[in-house]
Write a protein that holds these residues in place. Structure first.
Motif, PDB file in Angstrom:
ATOM      1  N   HIS A   1       0.821  -1.209   0.000  1.00 29.98           N
ATOM      2  CA  HIS A   1       0.000   0.000   0.000  1.00 29.98           C
ATOM      3  C   HIS A   1       0.860   1.266   0.000  1.00 29.98           C
ATOM      4  O   HIS A   1       0.471   2.285   0.552  1.00 29.98           O
ATOM      5  CB  HIS A   1      -0.999   0.009   1.169  1.00 29.98           C
ATOM      6  CG  HIS A   1      -1.774  -1.253   1.274  1.00 29.98           C
ATOM      7  ND1 HIS A   1      -1.719  -2.059   2.381  1.00 29.98           N
ATOM      8  CD2 HIS A   1      -2.600  -1.876   0.404  1.00 29.98           C
ATOM      9  CE1 HIS A   1      -2.487  -3.111   2.193  1.00 29.98           C
ATOM     10  NE2 HIS A   1      -3.038  -3.023   0.997  1.00 29.98           N
TER      11      HIS A   1
ATOM     12  N   ILE B   1      -9.180   2.411   4.725  1.00 31.63           N
ATOM     13  CA  ILE B   1      -8.202   3.506   4.779  1.00 31.63           C
ATOM     14  C   ILE B   1      -8.590   4.476   5.881  1.00 31.63           C
ATOM     15  O   ILE B   1      -9.751   4.889   5.991  1.00 31.63           O
ATOM     16  CB  ILE B   1      -8.148   4.252   3.431  1.00 31.63           C
ATOM     17  CG1 ILE B   1      -7.778   3.274   2.311  1.00 31.63           C
ATOM     18  CG2 ILE B   1      -7.148   5.409   3.499  1.00 31.63           C
ATOM     19  CD1 ILE B   1      -7.866   3.863   0.930  1.00 31.63           C
TER      20      ILE B   1
ATOM     21  N   THR C   1      -3.502   2.102   5.307  1.00 29.04           N
ATOM     22  CA  THR C   1      -4.356   1.256   4.483  1.00 29.04           C
ATOM     23  C   THR C   1      -4.096  -0.196   4.837  1.00 29.04           C
ATOM     24  O   THR C   1      -2.937  -0.615   4.931  1.00 29.04           O
ATOM     25  CB  THR C   1      -4.055   1.486   2.990  1.00 29.04           C
ATOM     26  OG1 THR C   1      -4.227   2.878   2.692  1.00 29.04           O
ATOM     27  CG2 THR C   1      -4.968   0.662   2.107  1.00 29.04           C
TER      28      THR C   1
ATOM     29  N   TRP D   1     -13.709   3.611   4.350  1.00 23.74           N
ATOM     30  CA  TRP D   1     -13.005   4.750   4.956  1.00 23.74           C
ATOM     31  C   TRP D   1     -13.408   4.848   6.421  1.00 23.74           C
ATOM     32  O   TRP D   1     -14.552   4.585   6.775  1.00 23.74           O
ATOM     33  CB  TRP D   1     -13.388   6.049   4.245  1.00 23.74           C
ATOM     34  CG  TRP D   1     -12.925   6.112   2.822  1.00 23.74           C
ATOM     35  CD1 TRP D   1     -13.587   5.672   1.715  1.00 23.74           C
ATOM     36  CD2 TRP D   1     -11.694   6.633   2.355  1.00 23.74           C
ATOM     37  NE1 TRP D   1     -12.846   5.887   0.590  1.00 23.74           N
ATOM     38  CE2 TRP D   1     -11.674   6.487   0.948  1.00 23.74           C
ATOM     39  CE3 TRP D   1     -10.592   7.217   2.981  1.00 23.74           C
ATOM     40  CZ2 TRP D   1     -10.603   6.897   0.167  1.00 23.74           C
ATOM     41  CZ3 TRP D   1      -9.522   7.631   2.188  1.00 23.74           C
ATOM     42  CH2 TRP D   1      -9.539   7.467   0.808  1.00 23.74           C
TER      43      TRP D   1
END
Length: 140
Positions: A32, A91, A98, A129
């Motif tokens: 990531h 995230i 992440t 998120w």
């Protein structure tokens, strides 16, 4: 497929170069990561390499399915070497950390579209998120 990076490149029809191997190792070491973070890792390993060479390597490795490129909304592209399944990501809105999230259903494409419009869907990409545990602890 081979787990040896050089053999993996050959199996995908790519020439084995020190730059490509270093990019693969950098992506594996820090999943990531952004292209700039990958470039830093490569430079730490092999010395001088242009930003363009790193971007070129990331592009061809993504195109050949050796690494995966994800691009969360409003964020730079991230690269990882987990390509053997259709997983998702979560995230942190604060720090950008992440992490992988396994599929909710477990089989590709992990989600079923209400209307596929005639497409043969073979992948679903979901990004969750939120706030990671470390950032939540700092907020309290």
């Amino acid at each position: 497929m081979s787990t040896n990076p050089a053999n993996l490149l050959r199996e995908r029809g790519l020439q084995v170069t020190a730059q490509r191997l270093a990019v693969l190792r950098a992506v594996s070491a820090r999943p990531h990561s952004t292209a700039d973070a990958v470039a830093e890792g490569v430079r730490a390993e092999i010395g001088t390499i242009s930003r363009q060479a790193v971007y070129d390597a990331l592009g061809i490795l993504s195109e050949k399915g050796i690494i995966r490129r994800i691009q969360p909304a409003g964020s730079p592209a991230l690269y990882e070497d987990r390509v053997d399944d259709n997983h998702h990501h979560v995230i942190c809105r604060n720090c950008g950390k992440t992490v992988d999230v396994d599929c909710a259903v477990g089989e590709t494409p992990c989600l079923t579209a209400a209307d596929d419009s005639g497409y043969l869907i073979d992948e679903a990409e979901v990004i969750y998120w939120g706030t990671c545990p470390e950032c939540r602890a700092k907020q309290q």
